[in-house]
Design an enzyme around this catalytic site. Structure first.
Site, PDB file in Angstrom:
ATOM      1  N   GLY A   1       0.853  -1.186   0.000  1.00 31.49           N
ATOM      2  CA  GLY A   1       0.000   0.000   0.000  1.00 31.49           C
ATOM      3  C   GLY A   1       0.881   1.225   0.000  1.00 31.49           C
ATOM      4  O   GLY A   1       1.743   1.370  -0.866  1.00 31.49           O
ATOM      5  N   GLU A   2       0.716   2.053   0.993  1.00 28.01           N
ATOM      6  CA  GLU A   2       1.500   3.288   1.078  1.00 28.01           C
ATOM      7  C   GLU A   2       1.977   3.438   2.532  1.00 28.01           C
ATOM      8  O   GLU A   2       1.177   3.637   3.436  1.00 28.01           O
ATOM      9  CB  GLU A   2       0.614   4.458   0.634  1.00 28.01           C
ATOM     10  CG  GLU A   2       1.255   5.806   0.745  1.00 28.01           C
ATOM     11  CD  GLU A   2       2.629   5.876   0.107  1.00 28.01           C
ATOM     12  OE1 GLU A   2       2.781   5.492  -1.068  1.00 28.01           O
ATOM     13  OE2 GLU A   2       3.573   6.289   0.805  1.00 28.01           O
ATOM     14  N   SER A   3       3.303   3.329   2.690  1.00 24.79           N
ATOM     15  CA  SER A   3       3.836   3.265   4.055  1.00 24.79           C
ATOM     16  C   SER A   3       3.637   4.562   4.835  1.00 24.79           C
ATOM     17  O   SER A   3       3.497   4.529   6.059  1.00 24.79           O
ATOM     18  CB  SER A   3       5.318   2.893   4.016  1.00 24.79           C
ATOM     19  OG  SER A   3       6.056   3.858   3.280  1.00 24.79           O
TER      20      SER A   3
ATOM     21  N   HIS B   1       4.868  -8.359  -4.523  1.00 27.32           N
ATOM     22  CA  HIS B   1       3.520  -8.682  -4.024  1.00 27.32           C
ATOM     23  C   HIS B   1       3.076 -10.077  -4.446  1.00 27.32           C
ATOM     24  O   HIS B   1       2.295 -10.193  -5.409  1.00 27.32           O
ATOM     25  CB  HIS B   1       2.500  -7.704  -4.624  1.00 27.32           C
ATOM     26  CG  HIS B   1       2.676  -6.282  -4.240  1.00 27.32           C
ATOM     27  ND1 HIS B   1       2.087  -5.732  -3.131  1.00 27.32           N
ATOM     28  CD2 HIS B   1       3.355  -5.271  -4.835  1.00 27.32           C
ATOM     29  CE1 HIS B   1       2.388  -4.450  -3.050  1.00 27.32           C
ATOM     30  NE2 HIS B   1       3.160  -4.141  -4.067  1.00 27.32           N
TER      31      HIS B   1
ATOM     32  N   ILE C   1       5.566  -2.731  -7.541  1.00 26.15           N
ATOM     33  CA  ILE C   1       4.775  -1.514  -7.773  1.00 26.15           C
ATOM     34  C   ILE C   1       5.345  -0.390  -6.901  1.00 26.15           C
ATOM     35  O   ILE C   1       5.189  -0.417  -5.673  1.00 26.15           O
ATOM     36  CB  ILE C   1       3.285  -1.752  -7.430  1.00 26.15           C
ATOM     37  CG1 ILE C   1       2.735  -2.949  -8.218  1.00 26.15           C
ATOM     38  CG2 ILE C   1       2.470  -0.490  -7.713  1.00 26.15           C
ATOM     39  CD1 ILE C   1       1.377  -3.441  -7.735  1.00 26.15           C
ATOM     40  N   ARG C   2       6.025   0.558  -7.528  1.00 22.61           N
ATOM     41  CA  ARG C   2       6.725   1.608  -6.776  1.00 22.61           C
ATOM     42  C   ARG C   2       7.407   0.985  -5.545  1.00 22.61           C
ATOM     43  O   ARG C   2       7.231   1.426  -4.407  1.00 22.61           O
ATOM     44  CB  ARG C   2       5.758   2.736  -6.369  1.00 22.61           C
ATOM     45  CG  ARG C   2       5.348   3.587  -7.574  1.00 22.61           C
ATOM     46  CD  ARG C   2       4.312   4.635  -7.239  1.00 22.61           C
ATOM     47  NE  ARG C   2       4.760   5.570  -6.211  1.00 22.61           N
ATOM     48  CZ  ARG C   2       5.647   6.553  -6.404  1.00 22.61           C
ATOM     49  NH1 ARG C   2       6.197   6.723  -7.582  1.00 22.61           N
ATOM     50  NH2 ARG C   2       5.962   7.360  -5.431  1.00 22.61           N
TER      51      ARG C   2
ATOM     52  N   GLU D   1       0.859 -11.711  -3.177  1.00 20.94           N
ATOM     53  CA  GLU D   1      -0.601 -11.746  -2.966  1.00 20.94           C
ATOM     54  C   GLU D   1      -1.366 -11.301  -4.211  1.00 20.94           C
ATOM     55  O   GLU D   1      -2.574 -11.503  -4.296  1.00 20.94           O
ATOM     56  CB  GLU D   1      -0.989 -10.891  -1.746  1.00 20.94           C
ATOM     57  CG  GLU D   1      -0.921  -9.369  -1.926  1.00 20.94           C
ATOM     58  CD  GLU D   1       0.491  -8.788  -1.751  1.00 20.94           C
ATOM     59  OE1 GLU D   1       1.466  -9.570  -1.742  1.00 20.94           O
ATOM     60  OE2 GLU D   1       0.611  -7.558  -1.654  1.00 20.94           O
TER      61      GLU D   1
ATOM     62  N   CYS E   1       6.105  -5.142   0.273  1.00 20.31           N
ATOM     63  CA  CYS E   1       6.243  -3.785  -0.281  1.00 20.31           C
ATOM     64  C   CYS E   1       6.146  -2.710   0.820  1.00 20.31           C
ATOM     65  O   CYS E   1       7.084  -2.564   1.591  1.00 20.31           O
ATOM     66  CB  CYS E   1       5.231  -3.583  -1.404  1.00 20.31           C
ATOM     67  SG  CYS E   1       5.750  -2.291  -2.535  1.00 20.31           S
TER      68      CYS E   1
HETATM   69  N1  LIG Z   1       3.242  -1.210  -3.640  1.00 19.92           N
HETATM   70  C1  LIG Z   1       3.620  -0.651  -2.526  1.00 19.92           C
HETATM   71  O1  LIG Z   1       3.348  -1.123  -1.424  1.00 19.92           O
HETATM   72  C2  LIG Z   1       4.341   0.650  -2.693  1.00 19.92           C
HETATM   73  C3  LIG Z   1       5.036   1.166  -1.459  1.00 19.92           C
HETATM   74  C4  LIG Z   1       5.055   2.665  -1.463  1.00 19.92           C
HETATM   75  N2  LIG Z   1       5.854   3.191  -2.537  1.00 19.92           N
HETATM   76  C5  LIG Z   1       5.546   3.176  -0.112  1.00 19.92           C
HETATM   77  O2  LIG Z   1       6.523   3.848  -0.051  1.00 19.92           O
HETATM   78  O3  LIG Z   1       4.940   2.891   0.871  1.00 19.92           O
END
Ligand SMILES: NC(=O)CC[C@H](N)C(=O)O
EC number: 4.3.3.6
Length: 196
Positions: free
Chosen positions: A50-52, A176, A138-139, A178, A82
């Protein structure tokens, strides 16, 4: 027969449902965790992608930062993919001002490390003990450096970067599993949980 261990998926933000599905497929019981009381009720924890930065802020708002840190210190098995990998890192690079993690794995993780051109990509990885695993990035972060207690499980073919690690009961991947129906990484974690 002893009951199957229960794994919580930290459900503050991220791809929670996909992890619940992958865990259930391994034969574990999987439930969402948002509150300290729900954390108390699980044997292990998955921290989703997700997004940390958002996850960190919500963990503070939901008063989960310290409880999760405490459980990790006490030896609870945990797996982060991630953003979850970032949350399990003792130190991060490229974080937001003041960004905090749960920590637990003696490593430096660089956020958004693979850069703009390859924001998202897939590649086949050699995963120690599992053979070839398809990685969806993904990023994604990579692991910049690890301490002596950390076992490197996989590297990206792009420049030898570390993308999967284990330290005792803690597992983290930049990618990922999952999202791809790749069951073996969750099975690997399920083994760690059962051994615990
Ligand atoms: N797919 C992801 O979980 C990306 C991580 C996201 N770029 C972060 O810094 O949290």
């Amino acid at each position: 027969m002893t009951p199957a261990p229960t794994v919580g998926v930290l459900a503050l933000q991220g791809d929670v449902r996909e992890h619940l599905h992958s865990l259930t497929a391994t034969g574990l019981r999987a439930v969402t965790v948002r509150r300290p009381a729900e954390l108390d009720a699980v044997d292990a924890l998955v921290i989703p992608g997700g997004e940390s930065t958002t996850m960190w802020k919500l963990a503070e708002a939901f008063e989960m930062l310290e409880p999760v840190r405490m459980r990790i210190k006490e030896g609870m098995p945990a797996y982060g993919s991630c953003a979850g990998m970032i949350m399990l890192a003792d130190r991060i690079e490229g974080g937001m001002d003041g960004q905090q993690t749960f920590g637990g794995i003696d490593m430096v993780v660089r956020r958004n490390a693979f850069g703009r051109q390859v924001d998202s990509f897939e590649s086949d990885l050699e995963f120690s003990g599992l053979g070839q695993v398809r990685g969806v990035f993904i990023r994604a972060p990579w692991v910049e450096s690890v301490g002596d207690a950390v076992e490197v499980l996989a590297r990206a073919d792009t420049g030898d970067r570390i993308v999967a690690v284990r330290q005792g009961p803690l597992l983290a991947t930049s990618f990922h599993p999952e999202l791809t129906g790749e069951a073996r990484v969750h099975s690997y974690f399920a083994e760690m949980v059962r051994e615990f």
